[in-house]
Design an enzyme around this catalytic site. Structure first.
Site, PDB file in Angstrom:
ATOM      1  N   ARG A   1       0.846  -1.198   0.000  1.00  0.00           N
ATOM      2  CA  ARG A   1       0.000   0.000   0.000  1.00  0.00           C
ATOM      3  C   ARG A   1       0.881   1.247   0.000  1.00  0.00           C
ATOM      4  O   ARG A   1       1.665   1.448   0.919  1.00  0.00           O
ATOM      5  CB  ARG A   1      -0.906   0.013   1.228  1.00  0.00           C
ATOM      6  CG  ARG A   1      -1.927  -1.114   1.245  1.00  0.00           C
ATOM      7  CD  ARG A   1      -2.830  -0.985   2.464  1.00  0.00           C
ATOM      8  NE  ARG A   1      -3.812  -2.068   2.511  1.00  0.00           N
ATOM      9  CZ  ARG A   1      -4.767  -2.166   3.417  1.00  0.00           C
ATOM     10  NH1 ARG A   1      -4.859  -1.227   4.367  1.00  0.00           N
ATOM     11  NH2 ARG A   1      -5.615  -3.167   3.405  1.00  0.00           N
TER      12      ARG A   1
ATOM     13  N   ASP B   1       1.522   5.406   0.047  1.00  0.00           N
ATOM     14  CA  ASP B   1       0.924   6.585   0.668  1.00  0.00           C
ATOM     15  C   ASP B   1       0.509   7.608  -0.387  1.00  0.00           C
ATOM     16  O   ASP B   1       0.881   7.502  -1.561  1.00  0.00           O
ATOM     17  CB  ASP B   1       1.917   7.239   1.627  1.00  0.00           C
ATOM     18  CG  ASP B   1       2.179   6.387   2.861  1.00  0.00           C
ATOM     19  OD1 ASP B   1       1.320   5.542   3.200  1.00  0.00           O
ATOM     20  OD2 ASP B   1       3.246   6.564   3.484  1.00  0.00           O
TER      21      ASP B   1
ATOM     22  N   TYR C   1      11.944  -0.083  -4.066  1.00  0.00           N
ATOM     23  CA  TYR C   1      11.572   1.308  -4.293  1.00  0.00           C
ATOM     24  C   TYR C   1      12.775   2.092  -4.804  1.00  0.00           C
ATOM     25  O   TYR C   1      13.933   1.716  -4.582  1.00  0.00           O
ATOM     26  CB  TYR C   1      11.109   1.974  -2.994  1.00  0.00           C
ATOM     27  CG  TYR C   1       9.704   1.632  -2.560  1.00  0.00           C
ATOM     28  CD1 TYR C   1       8.642   2.470  -2.859  1.00  0.00           C
ATOM     29  CD2 TYR C   1       9.444   0.474  -1.835  1.00  0.00           C
ATOM     30  CE1 TYR C   1       7.352   2.181  -2.439  1.00  0.00           C
ATOM     31  CE2 TYR C   1       8.152   0.173  -1.413  1.00  0.00           C
ATOM     32  CZ  TYR C   1       7.110   1.025  -1.724  1.00  0.00           C
ATOM     33  OH  TYR C   1       5.837   0.735  -1.320  1.00  0.00           O
TER      34      TYR C   1
ATOM     35  N   ARG D   1      10.852   6.813   3.303  1.00  0.00           N
ATOM     36  CA  ARG D   1      10.979   8.271   3.324  1.00  0.00           C
ATOM     37  C   ARG D   1      11.731   8.758   4.559  1.00  0.00           C
ATOM     38  O   ARG D   1      12.431   9.779   4.510  1.00  0.00           O
ATOM     39  CB  ARG D   1       9.605   8.909   3.221  1.00  0.00           C
ATOM     40  CG  ARG D   1       8.947   8.686   1.847  1.00  0.00           C
ATOM     41  CD  ARG D   1       7.456   8.951   1.866  1.00  0.00           C
ATOM     42  NE  ARG D   1       7.157  10.289   2.328  1.00  0.00           N
ATOM     43  CZ  ARG D   1       5.962  10.664   2.784  1.00  0.00           C
ATOM     44  NH1 ARG D   1       4.976   9.771   2.856  1.00  0.00           N
ATOM     45  NH2 ARG D   1       5.761  11.898   3.164  1.00  0.00           N
TER      46      ARG D   1
END
Length: 287
Positions: free
Chosen positions: A63, A65, A126, A214
């Site tokens: 999932r 953001d 990522y 992040r």
């Protein structure tokens, strides 16, 4: 069907969807009643193109953001066998005509036995992209690249990253969620400056907790620009608590690039293993 189900119910077929999206105008992946989300758009489109009276719920590998992009996202949906038989051949083209332009489904195929988009995954990769060019970000890339207004030392960032790789409790870099573990295996964290000057972090783990990538990027940018020593991110990790000095960078520089799965014959076993409650040094798990 819900995501805890190991396989499709009798009379249904599990369909794997490979997709991508620009996260700029989405409030993340997960469906919300009053906000635009990726899951909501795809489920609405799927209901429309199959002329169904009900919504078929998607299960996703990871999932994302609000504002985060995906190039290699994976989801699955369990469809009644008669619906799949009728629409399989034309499903992609019909979805392309129904979906908004910032989300695309590239592949829809019957999944192998034991496949679960979330629980069968063994890693997610990522990329976070940032530029330290004094003039800012190329206007054509502004939606996918962060501008950092300090020159970055990529060698220092890689040295700091090495101290974070491995299985750890990443509580210091995660937003806690009740009942969820923060133990993860960070398999890769490397920085590279491209010929265009863009500095890209390649981040791969078995799974990620909320805000983990992040937050890691935020800490490592402080090392790269000289505001913190190389040893600092590992010390924060060892402390095991959220550090107010760790800045969660903006979401638009982050893209889910790829999700990895084991060989077909190992999917079911991975699916079962990943549901185990995870402890350091304990059974291999996920999510």
């Amino acid at each position: 069907m819900n995501e805890e189900t190991e396989g499709a119910a009798p009379g249904h077929v599990r369909v794997r969807l490979d997709l991508s999206y620009d996260g700029k105008d989405f409030s993340g992946w997960a469906k919300q009643r009053t906000r635009r989300t990726v899951q909501g758009e795809i489920e609405d489109a799927l209901r429309t193109v199959t002329r169904s009276s009900r919504t078929y719920e998607l299960t996703v590998a990871g999932r994302t953001d609000a504002g985060v992009h995906a190039r290699g996202q994976v989801a699955h949906v369990d469809l009644p066998l008669e619906v799949w038989d009728e629409h399989a051949e034309r499903l992609l083209r019909r979805l392309a005509g129904r979906l908004p332009h910032d989300v695309r489904v590239w592949r829809a195929a019957e999944a192998p036995a034991g496949f679960n988009a979330r629980f069968s995954a063994i890693w997610r990769r990522y990329a976070y992209r940032v530029t330290d060019h004094p003039g800012g970000v190329d206007p054509l890339l502004r939606g996918h690249v962060l501008w950092h207004d300090w020159e970055l030392d990529v060698d220092a960032m890689n040295a700091a990253s090495a101290g974070l790789v491995g299985e750890h409790d990443f509580a210091a870099y995660c937003k806690r969620r009740e009942g969820a573990t923060t133990i993860r295996t960070l398999q890769r964290l490397e920085w590279e400056r491209g010929a265009d000057g863009i500095v890209t972090a390649a981040v791969r783990a078995d799974a990620f907790c909320h805000n983990m990538v992040r937050s890691l990027v935020g800490a490592l940018l402080f090392v790269g620009d000289g505001h913190r020593p190389v040893e600092w991110p590992a010390k924060v990790l060892a402390a095991g608590v959220r550090d107010s000095a760790v800045h969660v960078v903006r979401p638009h520089g982050l893209t889910l690039e790829e999700v990895g799965y084991p060989a077909d014959e190992l999917l079911g076993e991975r699916n079962r293993q990943a549901r185990n409650k995870r402890t350091l040094g304990g059974a291999d798990g996920c999510c």
